[in-house]
Design an enzyme around this catalytic site. Structure first.
Site, PDB file in Angstrom:
ATOM      1  N   GLU A 183      43.422  72.462   1.938  1.00 55.11           N
ATOM      2  CA  GLU A 183      42.907  73.811   2.299  1.00 55.11           C
ATOM      3  C   GLU A 183      43.435  75.145   2.008  1.00 55.11           C
ATOM      4  OE1 GLU A 183      39.737  72.749   4.657  1.00 55.11           O
ATOM      5  OE2 GLU A 183      39.757  71.239   4.439  1.00 55.11           O
TER       6      GLU A 183
ATOM      7  N   GLU B 225      37.923  73.392  18.539  1.00 50.14           N
ATOM      8  CA  GLU B 225      38.284  71.830  18.575  1.00 50.14           C
ATOM      9  C   GLU B 225      40.124  70.838  18.596  1.00 50.14           C
ATOM     10  OE1 GLU B 225      36.043  70.521  15.394  1.00 50.14           O
ATOM     11  OE2 GLU B 225      36.689  68.505  15.252  1.00 50.14           O
TER      12      GLU B 225
ATOM     13  N   ARG C 217      47.790  72.492  17.838  1.00 49.28           N
ATOM     14  CA  ARG C 217      46.447  73.044  18.768  1.00 49.28           C
ATOM     15  C   ARG C 217      46.683  72.636  20.346  1.00 49.28           C
ATOM     16  NH1 ARG C 217      41.016  72.846  15.350  1.00 49.28           N
ATOM     17  NH2 ARG C 217      41.529  74.400  13.679  1.00 49.28           N
TER      18      ARG C 217
ATOM     19  N   SER D 244      38.604  65.352  17.008  1.00 44.40           N
ATOM     20  CA  SER D 244      37.423  64.318  16.525  1.00 44.40           C
ATOM     21  C   SER D 244      37.666  63.171  16.184  1.00 44.40           C
ATOM     22  CB  SER D 244      37.007  65.654  15.049  1.00 44.40           C
ATOM     23  OG  SER D 244      35.797  64.175  14.583  1.00 44.40           O
TER      24      SER D 244
ATOM     25  N   ARG E  20      46.445  68.899   4.405  1.00 44.84           N
ATOM     26  CA  ARG E  20      45.435  69.127   3.657  1.00 44.84           C
ATOM     27  C   ARG E  20      45.294  70.351   2.873  1.00 44.84           C
ATOM     28  NH1 ARG E  20      41.970  67.536   8.754  1.00 44.84           N
ATOM     29  NH2 ARG E  20      42.483  65.740   8.774  1.00 44.84           N
TER      30      ARG E  20
ATOM     31  N   ARG F  51      44.705  79.249  13.978  1.00 45.68           N
ATOM     32  CA  ARG F  51      44.674  77.887  13.970  1.00 45.68           C
ATOM     33  C   ARG F  51      44.984  77.297  12.781  1.00 45.68           C
ATOM     34  NH1 ARG F  51      39.733  80.026  14.318  1.00 45.68           N
ATOM     35  NH2 ARG F  51      38.263  79.242  12.881  1.00 45.68           N
ATOM     36  N   HIS F  52      44.638  77.354  11.557  1.00 44.76           N
ATOM     37  CA  HIS F  52      44.597  75.639  10.837  1.00 44.76           C
ATOM     38  C   HIS F  52      46.335  75.955  10.120  1.00 44.76           C
ATOM     39  CE1 HIS F  52      40.479  76.318  10.386  1.00 44.76           C
ATOM     40  NE2 HIS F  52      40.609  74.891  10.234  1.00 44.76           N
TER      41      HIS F  52
END
Length: 434
Positions: free
Chosen positions: A213, A357, A408, A360, A211, A219-220
RNA sequence: GCCCGGGUGGUGUAGUGGCCCAUCAUACAACCCUGUCACGGUUGUGACGCGGGUUCAAAUCCCGCCUCGGGCGCCA
Protein backbone atom coordinates in the site's frame (compact mmCIF):
# COMPACT_ATOMS: atom_id res chain seq x y z
CA UNK A 1 39.68 -9.36 22.67
CA UNK A 2 39.56 -11.64 25.67
CA UNK A 3 41.29 -9.12 27.93
CA UNK A 4 38.73 -6.40 27.32
CA UNK A 5 36.65 -5.13 30.24
CA UNK A 6 33.27 -3.42 29.83
CA UNK A 7 33.40 0.14 31.14
CA UNK A 8 30.58 -0.65 33.56
CA UNK A 9 32.65 -3.46 35.12
CA UNK A 10 35.82 -1.40 35.74
CA UNK A 11 36.36 -1.39 39.51
CA UNK A 12 38.78 0.82 41.47
CA UNK A 13 42.06 -1.00 42.03
CA UNK A 14 41.81 -2.95 38.77
CA UNK A 15 44.18 -2.60 35.87
CA UNK A 16 41.94 -2.86 32.80
CA UNK A 17 41.84 -2.63 29.06
CA UNK A 18 38.70 -0.90 27.85
CA UNK A 19 37.69 -0.44 24.22
CA UNK A 20 34.97 1.64 22.66
CA UNK A 21 34.14 4.93 20.98
CA UNK A 22 35.45 8.41 21.81
CA UNK A 23 32.29 10.07 23.07
CA UNK A 24 33.87 13.39 23.86
CA UNK A 25 37.21 15.01 24.71
CA UNK A 26 37.27 17.89 27.16
CA UNK A 27 40.63 19.65 27.11
CA UNK A 28 41.07 22.03 30.05
CA UNK A 29 44.70 22.91 29.43
CA UNK A 30 47.08 21.05 31.66
CA UNK A 31 44.51 18.28 32.15
CA UNK A 32 42.16 16.73 29.62
CA UNK A 33 39.48 14.07 29.77
CA UNK A 34 38.48 11.54 27.15
CA UNK A 35 35.05 9.99 27.66
CA UNK A 36 35.07 6.45 26.28
CA UNK A 37 31.74 4.80 25.52
CA UNK A 38 30.88 1.13 24.99
CA UNK A 39 27.68 -0.90 25.07
CA UNK A 40 27.65 -0.94 28.86
CA UNK A 41 28.14 2.78 29.46
CA UNK A 42 30.87 5.42 29.64
CA UNK A 43 34.11 5.89 31.54
CA UNK A 44 36.48 8.83 31.94
CA UNK A 45 40.11 8.59 30.85
CA UNK A 46 42.40 11.20 32.43
CA UNK A 47 45.34 12.82 30.63
CA UNK A 48 47.70 14.96 32.75
CA UNK A 49 49.95 16.57 30.20
CA UNK A 50 52.94 17.40 32.41
CA UNK A 51 53.04 14.04 34.11
CA UNK A 52 52.42 11.65 31.26
CA UNK A 53 54.29 10.48 28.19
CA UNK A 54 53.87 13.07 25.40
CA UNK A 55 53.20 10.49 22.71
CA UNK A 56 50.49 8.80 24.76
CA UNK A 57 48.79 12.14 25.47
CA UNK A 58 48.98 13.11 21.82
CA UNK A 59 47.50 9.80 20.63
CA UNK A 60 44.62 10.07 23.06
CA UNK A 61 43.75 13.71 22.56
CA UNK A 62 44.18 13.70 18.79
CA UNK A 63 41.58 10.97 18.37
CA UNK A 64 38.47 12.37 16.71
CA UNK A 65 35.00 11.88 18.19
CA UNK A 66 33.54 8.43 17.50
CA UNK A 67 36.93 6.90 16.73
CA UNK A 68 37.34 3.42 18.17
CA UNK A 69 40.09 3.33 20.76
CA UNK A 70 41.60 0.83 23.16
CA UNK A 71 42.92 2.11 26.47
CA UNK A 72 44.80 0.26 29.21
CA UNK A 73 45.35 1.71 32.62
CA UNK A 74 44.68 1.77 36.32
CA UNK A 75 41.13 2.34 37.54
CA UNK A 76 40.88 4.72 40.48
CA UNK A 77 38.04 5.94 42.58
CA UNK A 78 37.47 9.61 41.77
CA UNK A 79 34.43 11.45 43.09
CA UNK A 80 34.93 14.24 40.55
CA UNK A 81 34.55 11.82 37.63
CA UNK A 82 31.03 11.39 36.14
CA UNK A 83 30.79 7.70 37.08
CA UNK A 84 32.88 7.95 40.24
CA UNK A 85 35.85 6.16 38.67
CA UNK A 86 38.45 7.14 36.11
CA UNK A 87 41.27 5.47 34.24
CA UNK A 88 44.84 6.74 34.21
CA UNK A 89 46.14 5.32 30.94
CA UNK A 90 49.48 3.67 30.34
CA UNK A 91 48.64 2.69 26.75
CA UNK A 92 46.29 4.17 24.15
CA UNK A 93 45.66 2.81 20.67
CA UNK A 94 43.38 4.18 17.96
CA UNK A 95 41.88 1.06 16.37
CA UNK A 96 39.61 2.78 13.85
CA UNK A 97 39.68 6.54 13.36
CA UNK A 98 36.44 8.39 12.56
CA UNK A 99 36.08 11.14 9.99
CA UNK A 100 35.73 14.32 12.09
CA UNK A 101 32.77 15.40 9.97
CA UNK A 102 30.01 13.19 11.39
CA UNK A 103 26.64 12.92 9.60
CA UNK A 104 24.88 13.25 12.95
CA UNK A 105 25.85 13.93 16.52
CA UNK A 106 25.75 10.83 18.75
CA UNK A 107 26.33 12.95 21.85
CA UNK A 108 22.89 14.47 21.20
CA UNK A 109 23.89 18.11 21.52
CA UNK A 110 22.18 18.70 18.19
CA UNK A 111 19.12 16.76 17.06
CA UNK A 112 18.97 15.19 13.62
CA UNK A 113 15.94 14.64 11.41
CA UNK A 114 14.55 11.11 11.39
CA UNK A 115 15.57 10.58 7.78
CA UNK A 116 19.16 11.65 8.51
CA UNK A 117 19.15 9.26 11.46
CA UNK A 118 17.82 6.38 9.38
CA UNK A 119 20.42 7.03 6.69
CA UNK A 120 23.09 6.72 9.40
CA UNK A 121 21.53 4.17 11.72
CA UNK A 122 24.85 2.89 13.08
CA UNK A 123 25.68 6.33 14.45
CA UNK A 124 22.09 6.90 15.56
CA UNK A 125 22.17 3.71 17.62
CA UNK A 126 25.15 5.01 19.55
CA UNK A 127 22.70 7.23 21.45
CA UNK A 128 21.46 5.85 24.76
CA UNK A 129 17.76 6.32 24.13
CA UNK A 130 17.87 4.87 20.62
CA UNK A 131 19.85 1.87 21.81
CA UNK A 132 17.33 1.40 24.61
CA UNK A 133 14.39 1.29 22.17
CA UNK A 134 15.92 -1.75 20.51
CA UNK A 135 17.00 -3.39 23.77
CA UNK A 136 13.36 -3.03 24.83
CA UNK A 137 12.10 -4.33 21.51
CA UNK A 138 14.27 -7.42 21.95
CA UNK A 139 13.01 -7.95 25.48
CA UNK A 140 9.36 -7.46 24.52
CA UNK A 141 9.70 -10.15 21.87
CA UNK A 142 11.25 -12.43 24.48
CA UNK A 143 8.35 -11.73 26.86
CA UNK A 144 5.83 -12.35 24.07
CA UNK A 145 7.43 -15.72 23.29
CA UNK A 146 7.44 -16.67 26.97
CA UNK A 147 3.79 -15.70 27.33
CA UNK A 148 2.75 -17.70 24.26
CA UNK A 149 4.48 -20.74 25.76
CA UNK A 150 2.46 -20.14 28.93
CA UNK A 151 -0.57 -20.40 26.66
CA UNK A 152 0.66 -23.80 25.35
CA UNK A 153 1.57 -22.48 21.93
CA UNK A 154 4.17 -23.79 19.49
CA UNK A 155 6.26 -21.26 17.57
CA UNK A 156 6.03 -21.72 13.82
CA UNK A 157 7.51 -20.16 10.70
CA UNK A 158 5.46 -19.89 7.53
CA UNK A 159 6.54 -18.96 3.99
CA UNK A 160 7.01 -15.35 3.01
CA UNK A 161 7.03 -16.12 -0.71
CA UNK A 162 3.55 -17.20 -1.72
CA UNK A 163 1.45 -17.95 -4.79
CA UNK A 164 -1.65 -16.01 -3.66
CA UNK A 165 -2.46 -13.34 -1.15
CA UNK A 166 -4.73 -13.48 1.84
CA UNK A 167 -7.43 -11.17 0.59
CA UNK A 168 -6.81 -10.78 -3.13
CA UNK A 169 -3.92 -9.41 -5.13
CA UNK A 170 -4.13 -5.64 -4.76
CA UNK A 171 -1.82 -4.97 -1.81
CA UNK A 172 0.90 -7.48 -2.64
CA UNK A 173 4.45 -7.03 -3.81
CA UNK A 174 4.81 -9.16 -6.94
CA UNK A 175 8.06 -11.03 -7.47
CA UNK A 176 9.30 -13.55 -10.00
CA UNK A 177 9.78 -17.08 -8.75
CA UNK A 178 11.72 -19.10 -11.34
CA UNK A 179 9.74 -17.43 -14.07
CA UNK A 180 6.40 -17.76 -12.31
CA UNK A 181 4.42 -14.93 -10.73
CA UNK A 182 4.63 -14.97 -6.94
CA UNK A 183 4.15 -12.50 -4.08
CA UNK A 184 5.63 -11.44 -0.76
CA UNK A 185 3.17 -12.58 1.90
CA UNK A 186 0.97 -9.91 3.47
CA UNK A 187 -0.02 -12.11 6.44
CA UNK A 188 0.56 -15.65 7.75
CA UNK A 189 -3.23 -15.93 8.16
CA UNK A 190 -3.99 -18.88 5.92
CA UNK A 191 -0.89 -20.89 6.87
CA UNK A 192 -1.34 -20.53 10.61
CA UNK A 193 -4.93 -21.75 10.22
CA UNK A 194 -3.70 -24.80 8.34
CA UNK A 195 -1.39 -25.63 11.27
CA UNK A 196 -4.02 -24.91 13.94
CA UNK A 197 -6.10 -27.53 12.10
CA UNK A 198 -3.44 -30.16 12.76
CA UNK A 199 -3.03 -31.52 16.24
CA UNK A 200 -0.36 -28.92 16.95
CA UNK A 201 -3.54 -26.95 17.75
CA UNK A 202 -2.11 -23.75 19.20
CA UNK A 203 0.54 -21.80 17.32
CA UNK A 204 2.21 -18.43 17.21
CA UNK A 205 4.53 -16.75 14.78
CA UNK A 206 6.64 -13.62 14.94
CA UNK A 207 7.65 -12.69 11.44
CA UNK A 208 7.70 -10.15 8.65
CA UNK A 209 4.65 -9.17 6.60
CA UNK A 210 4.71 -7.16 3.40
CA UNK A 211 2.09 -4.68 2.23
CA UNK A 212 2.37 -2.78 -1.03
CA UNK A 213 0.00 0.00 0.00
CA UNK A 214 1.25 3.44 -0.92
CA UNK A 215 0.33 4.97 2.39
CA UNK A 216 2.62 7.44 4.03
CA UNK A 217 1.81 7.80 7.71
CA UNK A 218 3.65 7.66 11.06
CA UNK A 219 2.01 4.31 11.84
CA UNK A 220 2.40 2.26 8.65
CA UNK A 221 5.30 0.29 7.23
CA UNK A 222 5.56 -1.66 4.02
CA UNK A 223 7.50 -4.34 5.88
CA UNK A 224 6.30 -4.90 9.42
CA UNK A 225 6.64 -7.52 12.13
CA UNK A 226 3.44 -9.41 12.81
CA UNK A 227 2.84 -11.27 16.05
CA UNK A 228 0.28 -13.92 15.16
CA UNK A 229 -1.75 -16.39 17.19
CA UNK A 230 -4.07 -19.17 16.09
CA UNK A 231 -5.68 -21.77 18.35
CA UNK A 232 -7.89 -24.76 17.67
CA UNK A 233 -10.98 -25.18 19.85
CA UNK A 234 -10.79 -21.46 20.64
CA UNK A 235 -13.50 -18.91 20.03
CA UNK A 236 -13.11 -15.17 19.61
CA UNK A 237 -13.34 -14.51 23.35
CA UNK A 238 -10.45 -16.92 23.95
CA UNK A 239 -8.43 -15.14 21.29
CA UNK A 240 -9.16 -11.81 23.01
CA UNK A 241 -7.94 -13.26 26.30
CA UNK A 242 -4.68 -14.31 24.63
CA UNK A 243 -4.22 -10.91 22.93
CA UNK A 244 -4.80 -9.12 26.22
CA UNK A 245 -2.32 -11.43 27.98
CA UNK A 246 0.35 -10.82 25.37
CA UNK A 247 0.00 -7.03 25.49
CA UNK A 248 0.05 -6.96 29.29
CA UNK A 249 3.07 -9.29 29.45
CA UNK A 250 4.90 -6.87 27.15
CA UNK A 251 4.24 -3.90 29.43
CA UNK A 252 5.19 -5.91 32.49
CA UNK A 253 8.51 -6.94 30.93
CA UNK A 254 9.35 -3.32 30.13
CA UNK A 255 8.42 -2.24 33.65
CA UNK A 256 10.48 -4.98 35.24
CA UNK A 257 13.57 -4.85 33.06
CA UNK A 258 13.70 -1.23 31.90
CA UNK A 259 11.87 0.74 34.58
CA UNK A 260 15.06 2.52 35.67
CA UNK A 261 16.12 3.37 32.12
CA UNK A 262 12.72 4.87 31.36
CA UNK A 263 13.11 7.16 34.37
CA UNK A 264 16.50 8.40 33.22
CA UNK A 265 16.03 8.60 29.47
CA UNK A 266 13.93 11.05 27.53
CA UNK A 267 11.67 8.18 26.56
CA UNK A 268 8.20 6.99 27.51
CA UNK A 269 7.48 9.65 30.13
CA UNK A 270 3.88 8.47 30.32
CA UNK A 271 4.74 4.79 30.61
CA UNK A 272 2.45 2.72 32.81
CA UNK A 273 1.41 -0.91 32.85
CA UNK A 274 -2.30 -1.17 31.93
CA UNK A 275 -4.46 -2.09 34.91
CA UNK A 276 -7.61 -4.20 34.97
CA UNK A 277 -9.37 -5.99 32.14
CA UNK A 278 -9.53 -4.31 28.76
CA UNK A 279 -13.16 -3.26 28.19
CA UNK A 280 -14.92 -5.13 25.38
CA UNK A 281 -17.13 -2.69 23.54
CA UNK A 282 -19.41 -3.85 20.77
CA UNK A 283 -19.21 -2.10 17.41
CA UNK A 284 -22.75 -0.83 17.95
CA UNK A 285 -21.89 0.64 21.35
CA UNK A 286 -18.66 2.09 19.94
CA UNK A 287 -20.61 4.00 17.30
CA UNK A 288 -23.01 5.34 19.92
CA UNK A 289 -20.18 6.46 22.18
CA UNK A 290 -18.31 8.10 19.32
CA UNK A 291 -21.45 9.96 18.22
CA UNK A 292 -22.09 11.01 21.83
CA UNK A 293 -18.67 12.67 22.09
CA UNK A 294 -19.83 15.17 19.47
CA UNK A 295 -16.25 15.36 18.16
CA UNK A 296 -17.13 14.24 14.65
CA UNK A 297 -18.59 16.47 11.97
CA UNK A 298 -20.86 13.69 10.76
CA UNK A 299 -22.65 11.08 12.82
CA UNK A 300 -21.61 7.49 12.15
CA UNK A 301 -24.21 4.96 11.07
CA UNK A 302 -24.28 1.17 11.25
CA UNK A 303 -22.01 -0.34 8.61
CA UNK A 304 -19.45 2.47 8.53
CA UNK A 305 -15.84 1.61 9.14
CA UNK A 306 -14.37 3.73 11.93
CA UNK A 307 -12.30 6.59 10.50
CA UNK A 308 -9.13 7.69 12.29
CA UNK A 309 -10.75 10.69 14.09
CA UNK A 310 -13.51 8.37 15.34
CA UNK A 311 -10.96 5.92 16.78
CA UNK A 312 -9.16 8.82 18.44
CA UNK A 313 -12.37 10.20 19.95
CA UNK A 314 -13.30 6.80 21.34
CA UNK A 315 -9.74 6.30 22.60
CA UNK A 316 -9.96 9.53 24.61
CA UNK A 317 -13.38 8.53 25.88
CA UNK A 318 -12.22 5.08 27.07
CA UNK A 319 -8.78 6.24 28.21
CA UNK A 320 -6.89 2.95 27.76
CA UNK A 321 -6.73 -0.26 25.78
CA UNK A 322 -10.10 -1.66 24.70
CA UNK A 323 -11.61 -4.17 22.31
CA UNK A 324 -14.18 -3.44 19.65
CA UNK A 325 -16.23 -6.60 19.09
CA UNK A 326 -19.14 -7.78 16.94
CA UNK A 327 -18.28 -5.90 13.77
CA UNK A 328 -20.70 -5.97 10.83
CA UNK A 329 -19.91 -9.08 8.77
CA UNK A 330 -19.62 -7.11 5.56
CA UNK A 331 -16.56 -5.11 6.64
CA UNK A 332 -14.57 -8.12 7.90
CA UNK A 333 -12.68 -10.61 5.70
CA UNK A 334 -14.12 -13.89 4.42
CA UNK A 335 -12.26 -16.11 6.88
CA UNK A 336 -13.94 -14.45 9.91
CA UNK A 337 -16.93 -16.42 11.21
CA UNK A 338 -20.32 -14.79 11.66
CA UNK A 339 -22.35 -15.18 14.81
CA UNK A 340 -24.55 -18.30 14.53
CA UNK A 341 -27.64 -16.41 15.72
CA UNK A 342 -27.05 -13.29 13.58
CA UNK A 343 -25.29 -13.54 10.20
CA UNK A 344 -25.06 -9.73 10.01
CA UNK A 345 -22.66 -9.75 12.95
CA UNK A 346 -19.15 -11.18 12.83
CA UNK A 347 -16.95 -12.55 15.60
CA UNK A 348 -14.22 -10.21 14.39
CA UNK A 349 -12.58 -7.97 16.98
CA UNK A 350 -9.94 -5.25 17.13
CA UNK A 351 -7.77 -4.45 20.11
CA UNK A 352 -7.25 -0.72 20.24
CA UNK A 353 -4.68 1.43 21.99
CA UNK A 354 -6.04 4.98 22.42
CA UNK A 355 -3.65 6.06 19.67
CA UNK A 356 -4.30 3.32 17.09
CA UNK A 357 -5.35 -0.21 16.22
CA UNK A 358 -2.99 -2.87 17.55
CA UNK A 359 -4.70 -6.18 16.88
CA UNK A 360 -7.22 -7.61 14.48
CA UNK A 361 -8.69 -11.05 15.11
CA UNK A 362 -11.71 -13.26 15.36
CA UNK A 363 -13.11 -16.72 15.24
CA UNK A 364 -12.52 -18.34 11.86
CA UNK A 365 -15.01 -19.94 9.53
CA UNK A 366 -14.17 -23.63 9.83
CA UNK A 367 -17.08 -25.07 7.81
CA UNK A 368 -15.98 -25.86 4.26
CA UNK A 369 -19.21 -24.89 2.47
CA UNK A 370 -19.50 -21.60 4.36
CA UNK A 371 -15.87 -20.78 3.62
CA UNK A 372 -16.38 -21.30 -0.12
CA UNK A 373 -19.50 -19.10 0.05
CA UNK A 374 -17.44 -16.41 1.75
CA UNK A 375 -14.85 -16.41 -1.03
CA UNK A 376 -17.55 -16.00 -3.63
CA UNK A 377 -19.27 -13.21 -1.70
CA UNK A 378 -16.01 -11.25 -1.64
CA UNK A 379 -15.42 -11.78 -5.36
CA UNK A 380 -12.47 -14.15 -4.86
CA UNK A 381 -11.93 -17.33 -6.86
CA UNK A 382 -11.89 -20.27 -4.41
CA UNK A 383 -9.98 -22.42 -6.92
CA UNK A 384 -6.91 -20.23 -6.45
CA UNK A 385 -7.00 -21.02 -2.74
CA UNK A 386 -7.54 -24.74 -3.05
CA UNK A 387 -4.36 -25.53 -1.10
CA UNK A 388 -6.12 -23.81 1.79
CA UNK A 389 -9.79 -24.69 1.39
CA UNK A 390 -9.28 -28.40 0.78
CA UNK A 391 -7.88 -28.90 4.28
CA UNK A 392 -11.27 -27.78 5.59
CA UNK A 393 -12.68 -31.04 4.20
CA UNK A 394 -10.64 -33.27 6.49
CA UNK A 395 -11.74 -32.31 9.96
CA UNK A 396 -11.06 -28.63 10.63
CA UNK A 397 -11.83 -27.79 14.26
CA UNK A 398 -13.37 -24.48 15.28
CA UNK A 399 -10.48 -22.07 15.75
CA UNK A 400 -9.70 -18.42 16.40
CA UNK A 401 -6.71 -16.12 16.38
CA UNK A 402 -5.32 -12.65 15.80
CA UNK A 403 -2.49 -10.60 14.34
CA UNK A 404 -0.73 -8.00 16.46
CA UNK A 405 1.46 -5.29 14.93
CA UNK A 406 4.86 -5.71 16.59
CA UNK A 407 6.11 -2.20 15.82
CA UNK A 408 2.81 -0.68 16.87
CA UNK A 409 3.10 -2.50 20.18
CA UNK A 410 6.59 -1.06 20.79
CA UNK A 411 5.51 2.35 19.53
CA UNK A 412 2.52 2.59 21.86
CA UNK A 413 4.38 1.19 24.88
CA UNK A 414 7.15 3.77 24.50
CA UNK A 415 5.02 6.62 23.17
CA UNK A 416 7.11 6.93 19.98
CA UNK A 417 5.81 9.52 17.52
CA UNK A 418 6.79 7.59 14.42
CA UNK A 419 6.65 3.83 13.84
CA UNK A 420 9.99 4.05 12.02
CA UNK A 421 11.61 4.66 15.42
CA UNK A 422 10.71 1.07 16.33
CA UNK A 423 12.45 -0.53 13.32
CA UNK A 424 16.19 -0.61 12.68
CA UNK A 425 15.89 -0.29 8.92
CA UNK A 426 12.31 0.64 8.06
CA UNK A 427 10.80 0.03 4.65
CA UNK A 428 8.32 2.69 3.65
CA UNK A 429 6.99 4.20 0.46
CA UNK A 430 10.18 6.16 -0.14
CA UNK A 431 12.81 4.12 1.67
CA UNK A 432 14.38 0.96 0.32
CA UNK A 433 17.90 1.57 1.58
CA UNK A 434 19.65 1.13 3.90
C1' G B 1 -3.66 7.32 -4.41
C1' C B 2 -5.62 12.40 -2.80
C1' C B 3 -4.71 17.04 0.14
C1' C B 4 -1.35 20.34 2.94
C1' G B 5 3.63 22.16 4.53
C1' G B 6 8.97 21.97 4.03
C1' G B 7 14.28 21.44 1.67
C1' U B 8 19.90 27.12 3.92
C1' G B 9 27.45 25.12 6.27
C1' G B 10 28.87 18.07 8.60
C1' U B 11 24.27 18.39 11.97
C1' G B 12 20.00 21.37 13.67
C1' U B 13 18.21 26.32 12.58
C1' A B 14 17.18 32.28 11.56
C1' G B 15 16.12 34.73 7.33
C1' U B 16 8.68 36.88 2.79
C1' G B 17 12.74 40.87 -3.30
C1' G B 18 18.07 45.24 -2.18
C1' C B 19 19.36 46.53 4.82
C1' C B 20 22.52 39.40 3.89
C1' C B 21 29.98 38.29 0.21
C1' A B 22 23.29 34.99 4.82
C1' U B 23 21.81 34.45 11.80
C1' C B 24 22.45 31.35 15.97
C1' A B 25 23.81 26.65 18.17
C1' U B 26 26.75 22.47 17.58
C1' A B 27 30.98 20.51 14.90
C1' C B 28 35.92 21.31 13.04
C1' A B 29 40.94 24.23 13.34
C1' A B 30 44.21 27.40 16.25
C1' C B 31 45.36 29.79 20.83
C1' C B 32 44.40 30.46 26.46
C1' C B 33 42.96 27.65 30.84
C1' U B 34 45.35 21.68 36.03
C1' G B 35 39.11 18.63 37.78
C1' U B 36 35.80 19.14 33.59
C1' C B 37 31.18 16.53 33.81
C1' A B 38 26.39 20.01 27.72
C1' C B 39 33.64 22.74 30.75
C1' G B 40 34.61 28.03 29.68
C1' G B 41 36.96 32.15 26.65
C1' U B 42 39.05 34.43 21.90
C1' U B 43 39.73 33.99 16.64
C1' G B 44 38.85 31.33 12.32
C1' U B 45 36.53 27.35 8.69
C1' G B 46 32.11 25.87 6.41
C1' A B 47 25.64 26.32 3.32
C1' C B 48 20.81 28.69 0.08
C1' G B 49 18.06 20.50 -3.23
C1' C B 50 18.30 20.32 -9.03
C1' G B 51 16.82 22.67 -13.72
C1' G B 52 14.34 26.67 -16.04
C1' G B 53 11.74 31.51 -15.73
C1' U B 54 10.31 36.74 -13.88
C1' U B 55 13.25 41.15 -12.24
C1' C B 56 17.92 46.43 -12.55
C1' A B 57 18.18 42.90 -8.29
C1' A B 58 16.07 36.12 -6.10
C1' A B 59 17.60 31.91 -0.31
C1' U B 60 13.03 34.88 -0.81
C1' C B 61 8.28 35.24 -6.49
C1' C B 62 6.61 31.57 -10.69
C1' C B 63 6.99 26.55 -13.34
C1' G B 64 8.91 21.51 -13.59
C1' C B 65 11.66 17.67 -11.20
C1' C B 66 13.85 15.27 -6.98
C1' U B 67 13.33 14.79 -1.84
C1' C B 68 11.46 15.13 3.45
C1' G B 69 7.45 15.68 6.97
C1' G B 70 2.18 15.83 8.22
C1' G B 71 -3.23 14.81 7.26
C1' C B 72 -6.92 11.46 4.86
C1' G B 73 -8.40 6.80 3.01
C1' C B 74 -7.01 1.79 4.45
C1' C B 75 -4.79 -1.10 7.77
C1' A B 76 -1.26 -4.30 11.95
Amino acid sequence: MQDRTYTADAEPGDHVTVAGWVHEIRDLGGIAFLILRDTSGKIQIKFEKDEMDDELVETGLDASRESVVKVSGAVEEEPRAPTGVEVTPDAVEVIAPADPELPLDPSEKVDADLSTRLDNRTLDLRKDDVQTIFEIRSDVLRAVRDQFREFDCTEINTPKIVATGTEGGTELFPITYFGEEAFMNQSPQLFKQLIAGSNVERVFEIGPIFRAEEHNTPRHLNEATSIDFEGAFCDHTDAMDVAEGIVKASYEAVQENFGDELEVLDLAEDFEVPEGEFPRISYEEAIERINATGELDEQLVWGDDLPTPAEEALGRDVGGHYFITDWPSEIKPFYIKDHDDDPELSTGFDLMHPRMELVSGGQREHRHEKLIEGFEQQGLDPDQFEYYTKMFKYGMPPHAGFGLGGERLIMTILGLDNIREAVLFPRDRQRLSP
